[in-house]
Design an enzyme around this catalytic site. Sequence first.
Site, PDB file in Angstrom:
ATOM      1  N   GLU A  16       0.807  -1.214   0.000  1.00 52.91           N
ATOM      2  CA  GLU A  16       0.000   0.000   0.000  1.00 52.91           C
ATOM      3  C   GLU A  16       0.846   1.273   0.000  1.00 52.91           C
ATOM      4  OE1 GLU A  16      -3.961  -0.072   1.945  1.00 52.91           O
ATOM      5  OE2 GLU A  16      -3.003  -1.551   3.232  1.00 52.91           O
ATOM      6  N   SER A 154      -6.395  -2.587   0.849  1.00 52.66           N
ATOM      7  CA  SER A 154      -6.651  -2.143  -0.528  1.00 52.66           C
ATOM      8  C   SER A 154      -6.927  -3.298  -1.474  1.00 52.66           C
ATOM      9  CB  SER A 154      -5.472  -1.306  -1.051  1.00 52.66           C
ATOM     10  OG  SER A 154      -5.330  -0.119  -0.321  1.00 52.66           O
ATOM     11  N   TYR A 224      -9.543   2.043  -7.318  1.00 52.83           N
ATOM     12  CA  TYR A 224      -8.711   3.164  -7.703  1.00 52.83           C
ATOM     13  C   TYR A 224      -8.865   3.614  -9.156  1.00 52.83           C
ATOM     14  CZ  TYR A 224      -6.690   2.026  -3.235  1.00 52.83           C
ATOM     15  OH  TYR A 224      -6.538   1.771  -1.894  1.00 52.83           O
ATOM     16  N   ARG A 262     -12.711   3.386   9.947  1.00 49.39           N
ATOM     17  CA  ARG A 262     -13.775   3.030   9.003  1.00 49.39           C
ATOM     18  C   ARG A 262     -14.119   1.560   9.208  1.00 49.39           C
ATOM     19  NH1 ARG A 262     -11.639   2.778   3.608  1.00 49.39           N
ATOM     20  NH2 ARG A 262     -12.123   0.564   3.615  1.00 49.39           N
ATOM     21  N   ASP A 264     -16.325  -1.529   7.846  1.00 51.18           N
ATOM     22  CA  ASP A 264     -16.967  -1.940   6.600  1.00 51.18           C
ATOM     23  C   ASP A 264     -17.867  -3.151   6.819  1.00 51.18           C
ATOM     24  OD1 ASP A 264     -15.318   0.020   5.602  1.00 51.18           O
ATOM     25  OD2 ASP A 264     -13.950  -1.352   4.577  1.00 51.18           O
ATOM     26  N   GLU A 276     -14.465  -5.676   7.646  1.00 54.32           N
ATOM     27  CA  GLU A 276     -13.177  -5.362   8.260  1.00 54.32           C
ATOM     28  C   GLU A 276     -13.230  -3.996   8.920  1.00 54.32           C
ATOM     29  OE1 GLU A 276     -10.413  -5.537   5.035  1.00 54.32           O
ATOM     30  OE2 GLU A 276     -10.847  -3.505   4.362  1.00 54.32           O
ATOM     31  N   ASN A 278     -10.750  -0.552   9.489  1.00 51.08           N
ATOM     32  CA  ASN A 278      -9.551   0.162   9.038  1.00 51.08           C
ATOM     33  C   ASN A 278      -9.248   1.284  10.026  1.00 51.08           C
ATOM     34  OD1 ASN A 278      -9.147  -0.817   5.960  1.00 51.08           O
ATOM     35  ND2 ASN A 278     -11.317  -0.651   6.436  1.00 51.08           N
ATOM     36  N   GLY A 282      -7.856   4.975   3.802  1.00 56.28           N
ATOM     37  CA  GLY A 282      -7.422   5.903   2.772  1.00 56.28           C
ATOM     38  C   GLY A 282      -7.877   7.308   3.121  1.00 56.28           C
TER      39      GLY A 282
END
Length: 317
Positions: A16, A154, A224, A262, A264, A276, A278, A282
């Site tokens: 990453e 990612s 992305y 974050r 998810d 998951e 985070n 990002g």
Amino acid sequence: MSALRVAVLGGGQNCEHDVSLASAAGVAAALEESGHEVVNLTVGRTGAWSDDVGREIGLGAAVGVLQGCDVVAPVLHGPLGEDGVAAALCELAGVPYVGSPVGAGAVAMDKGLTKLLAREHGIAVASGCVVTAADASGITWSGPVVVKPVAAGSSHGVSFVDDPAGLAEALAAAFALDHQVLVEEVVVGREVDVAVLGRPDGSLVVAPALEVVTDGVFDLATKYDGSADFRVPALLDGDDLDALERAATAMYRALGCRGVARVDFFLTKDGPVLNEVNTMPGFTEQSQVPRMFAAAGTSYPALVDLLVRDAVAWPTA
């Protein structure tokens, strides 16, 4: 309010690296817009540290730079950064830092441990198992699965496998990035992210939920290439939104997170299923978390400013 001298860390020794550089650049620009003094440090792919003019410096010198700042923003995604390593470095250096403490980052990075913790708190997760290369041959095919490294982000090394013949290749791709791999049943549901922000007084702020809408799997390319449709606020009924927010805040507290995280989910007909957590998601202006807070009226520079000021104000005891 007075300006702060902020060390922004980007890069990292993992897959990453480039995503982290983009996040760090965005954070640095936002901090400068808010009037802060920014000191950029980059961790190279090999672990070498460099300053804001690209000159390599040793770890000892880098720690000295950190100690000369009011606060550190370690915008390092993935292993050897987000997994508690950056937090530990800041703890040892005695400098306040943005983001979750060591334990929260370490556990959240490990998808297997995160899901064990979720089960203990009554939060649904997909059925699955964690395997190593030594025991992966014992996996019995029972239907479509998702194969992913336990500690990567990612969507690197993640494969959707709908045929037994593809399992070996998917495992090899995941083992190329980690020595442990999670194999779990495919969950059918809407992909919804919830951002939780913890404040120094112990209160939690939940941003409007975001739904990720794609034509297929939300994989590395889709994340992305701009093809994913981020819908914020997500169109959810009251019961679903309440269930998502309760599960997200429960995971945040159970992990002991700090700053913003974050969480998810897959929203199924039976309710939320955790995907998951985070702890350093990002963080460009177009990333999910800044979009969610923008939908609540908090601009990207204001959010970044809040995070560094909260880091300084967080109780140390």
